[in-house]
Design a protein around this motif. Structure first.
Motif, mmCIF file in Angstrom:
data_model
loop_
_atom_site.group_PDB
_atom_site.id
_atom_site.type_symbol
_atom_site.label_atom_id
_atom_site.label_comp_id
_atom_site.label_asym_id
_atom_site.label_seq_id
_atom_site.Cartn_x
_atom_site.Cartn_y
_atom_site.Cartn_z
ATOM 1 N N LEU A 203 0.828 -1.202 0.000
ATOM 2 C CA LEU A 203 0.000 0.000 0.000
ATOM 3 C C LEU A 203 0.863 1.254 0.000
ATOM 4 N N LEU A 204 1.944 1.222 0.772
ATOM 5 C CA LEU A 204 2.858 2.359 0.822
ATOM 6 C C LEU A 204 3.520 2.586 -0.541
ATOM 7 N N ASP A 205 3.890 1.503 -1.216
ATOM 8 C CA ASP A 205 4.469 1.614 -2.561
ATOM 9 C C ASP A 205 3.490 2.316 -3.511
ATOM 10 N N ARG A 206 2.227 1.869 -3.485
ATOM 11 C CA ARG A 206 1.211 2.466 -4.359
ATOM 12 C C ARG A 206 1.004 3.941 -4.029
ATOM 13 N N LEU A 207 0.971 4.249 -2.740
ATOM 14 C CA LEU A 207 0.742 5.630 -2.319
ATOM 15 C C LEU A 207 1.900 6.524 -2.736
ATOM 16 N N ASP A 208 3.111 6.021 -2.609
ATOM 17 C CA ASP A 208 4.295 6.774 -3.017
ATOM 18 C C ASP A 208 4.238 7.085 -4.516
ATOM 19 N N GLY A 209 3.946 6.050 -5.326
ATOM 20 C CA GLY A 209 3.862 6.261 -6.770
ATOM 21 C C GLY A 209 2.757 7.232 -7.149
ATOM 22 N N PHE A 210 1.608 7.117 -6.465
ATOM 23 C CA PHE A 210 0.482 8.001 -6.775
ATOM 24 C C PHE A 210 0.805 9.448 -6.403
ATOM 25 N N ALA A 211 1.465 9.644 -5.274
ATOM 26 C CA ALA A 211 1.843 10.996 -4.853
ATOM 27 C C ALA A 211 2.832 11.621 -5.833
ATOM 28 N N LEU A 212 3.763 10.828 -6.334
ATOM 29 C CA LEU A 212 4.734 11.333 -7.305
ATOM 30 C C LEU A 212 4.060 11.706 -8.621
ATOM 31 N N ARG A 213 3.129 10.849 -9.064
ATOM 32 C CA ARG A 213 2.468 11.115 -10.342
ATOM 33 C C ARG A 213 1.572 12.347 -10.277
ATOM 34 N N THR A 214 0.911 12.526 -9.134
ATOM 35 C CA THR A 214 -0.034 13.644 -9.006
ATOM 36 C C THR A 214 0.609 14.888 -8.422
ATOM 37 N N GLN A 215 1.872 14.752 -7.969
ATOM 38 C CA GLN A 215 2.586 15.893 -7.379
ATOM 39 C C GLN A 215 1.816 16.487 -6.197
ATOM 40 N N ARG A 216 1.297 15.586 -5.350
ATOM 41 C CA ARG A 216 0.543 16.019 -4.169
ATOM 42 C C ARG A 216 1.167 15.439 -2.916
ATOM 43 N N ALA A 217 0.963 16.126 -1.804
ATOM 44 C CA ALA A 217 1.462 15.643 -0.521
ATOM 45 C C ALA A 217 0.688 14.403 -0.092
ATOM 46 N N VAL A 218 1.336 13.567 0.702
ATOM 47 C CA VAL A 218 0.698 12.341 1.172
ATOM 48 C C VAL A 218 -0.216 12.670 2.342
ATOM 49 N N THR A 219 -1.517 12.555 2.093
ATOM 50 C CA THR A 219 -2.534 12.837 3.100
ATOM 51 C C THR A 219 -3.604 11.754 3.035
ATOM 52 N N ILE A 220 -4.511 11.763 4.005
ATOM 53 C CA ILE A 220 -5.627 10.816 3.967
ATOM 54 C C ILE A 220 -6.506 11.051 2.728
ATOM 55 N N PRO A 221 -6.847 12.301 2.371
ATOM 56 C CA PRO A 221 -7.611 12.498 1.128
ATOM 57 C C PRO A 221 -6.892 11.949 -0.105
#
Length: 230
Positions: A203-221
Motif C-alpha cells: 500500500l505504501l508503494d502504491r501511495l508513493d507512486g500516486f503521490a509522485l504522479r499527481t505531485q501532491r502531498a501524502v494525506t488521507i484524502p
C-alpha cells in the motif's frame, strides 16, 4: 504534457539489516550467523521458518539469498513459481526453499533431492538449507520424507509485529522513499487495511507512486483518492 516523476527515494530491497525483528530477534540472529557460515562453506544447521502471511518469511529468505550472493556464493532457490526445478548443483553453497506449503509433487521431489544432497553432498562439505512455509513441519501437507527433514534443524515460528513496531517500519520505509508520512495517515492505514506488513508495504508503494504522479502531498484524502481510482 504529463510530467514524469523521477525515482528519487526508492526503498532498498529486503536485507537482514532492514528487517524489523520485533519478537523474532532469535530467528534473525540465527540467519545472520548461518548466512555468514554458508558463504564460507561451513555447515550451519538447517533452519525452517513458519508463520502467518505477512510475518516476514519472504523478506528473510530473499535477504539471506542476497547476503549469500553478495559474498560470492552460488545459491539454489526453489519457489512454487518454478514449475521445472533443476537438479542439485554441486557449486551451490546453500539451498533456499520458499513457500514449501505450496509445492507441487514435482517440486516436493526436487526439494527432497536438494535437501539430501545439501546435507550429504557427493563432493565438498555439507550445505546450508533454509526453508519457509505457513505451517509447522508436522502440519504441512507434503510427502513424509520432506516434512520430516524440514523439522531436522532449528524451527522458528515468526510472530507478527506489534502496532508500535508496524508504525516504526512504515515511517522508516517512507523515509527511505523520501516520503513525508504523517501520523494520521499511518493511523488510517493501520485501522482500515490488513495489518500484515507485506500488505502495508504494498500500500505504501502504491501511495508513493500516486503521490509522485499527481505531485501532491501524502494525506488521507490523497490515499482515499488513490483507492477510488482518481
Amino acid at each position: 504534457m504529463k510530467q514524469l516523476a523521477l525515482d528519487i527515494g526508492l526503498a532498498s530491497g529486503p536485507t537482514l539489516e532492514n528487517f524489523q525483528p520485533g519478537s523474532n530477534a532469535q530467528a534473525l540472529q540465527h540467519l545472520r550467523l548461518a548466512a555468514g557460515e554458508a558463504a564460507a562453506l561451513h555447515s550451519p544447521v538447517p533452519i525452517y521458518l513458519w508463520g502467518a502471511p505477512g510475518t516476514g518469511k519472504s523478506h528473510l529468505l530473499r535477504a539471506a539469498y542476497e547476503a549469500l550472493r553478495a559474498q560470492g556464493a552460488r545459491v539454489g532457490w526453489l519457489d512454487p513459481a518454478m514449475r521445472w526445478p533443476s537438479a542439485f548443483d554441486e557449486r551451490w553453497s546453500a539451498v533456499l526453499l520458499h513457500d514449501v506449503h505450496r509445492y507441487s509433487e514435482e517440486q516436493q521431489a526436487a526439494a527432497f533431492n536438494w535437501f539430501i544432497n545439501a546435507l550429504d553432498p557427493a563432493a565438498g562439505p555439507p550445505r546450508w538449507v533454509l526453508a519457509a512455509g505457513d505451517l509447522p513441519p508436522a502440519d504441512l501437507a507434503l510427502r513424509e520424507d520432506l516434512r520430516s527433514r524440514l523439522a531436522w534443524g532449528h524451527v522458528f515460528q515468526l510472530q507478527p509485529l506489534a502496532e508500535d513496531e508496524l508504525r516504526a517500519v512504515l515511517h522508516r520505509q517512507a523515509g527511505e522513499r523520501g516520503m513525508a508520512l504523517a501520523g494520521d495517515v499511518v493511523d488510517y492505514m493501520l485501522h482500515h487495511f490488513s495489518r500484515d506488513l507485506g500488505s502495508l508495504t504494498g500500500l505504501l508503494d502504491r501511495l508513493d507512486g500516486f503521490a509522485l504522479r499527481t505531485q501532491r502531498a501524502v494525506t488521507i484524502p490523497l490515499l482515499k483518492s488513490m483507492l477510488q481510482g482518481d
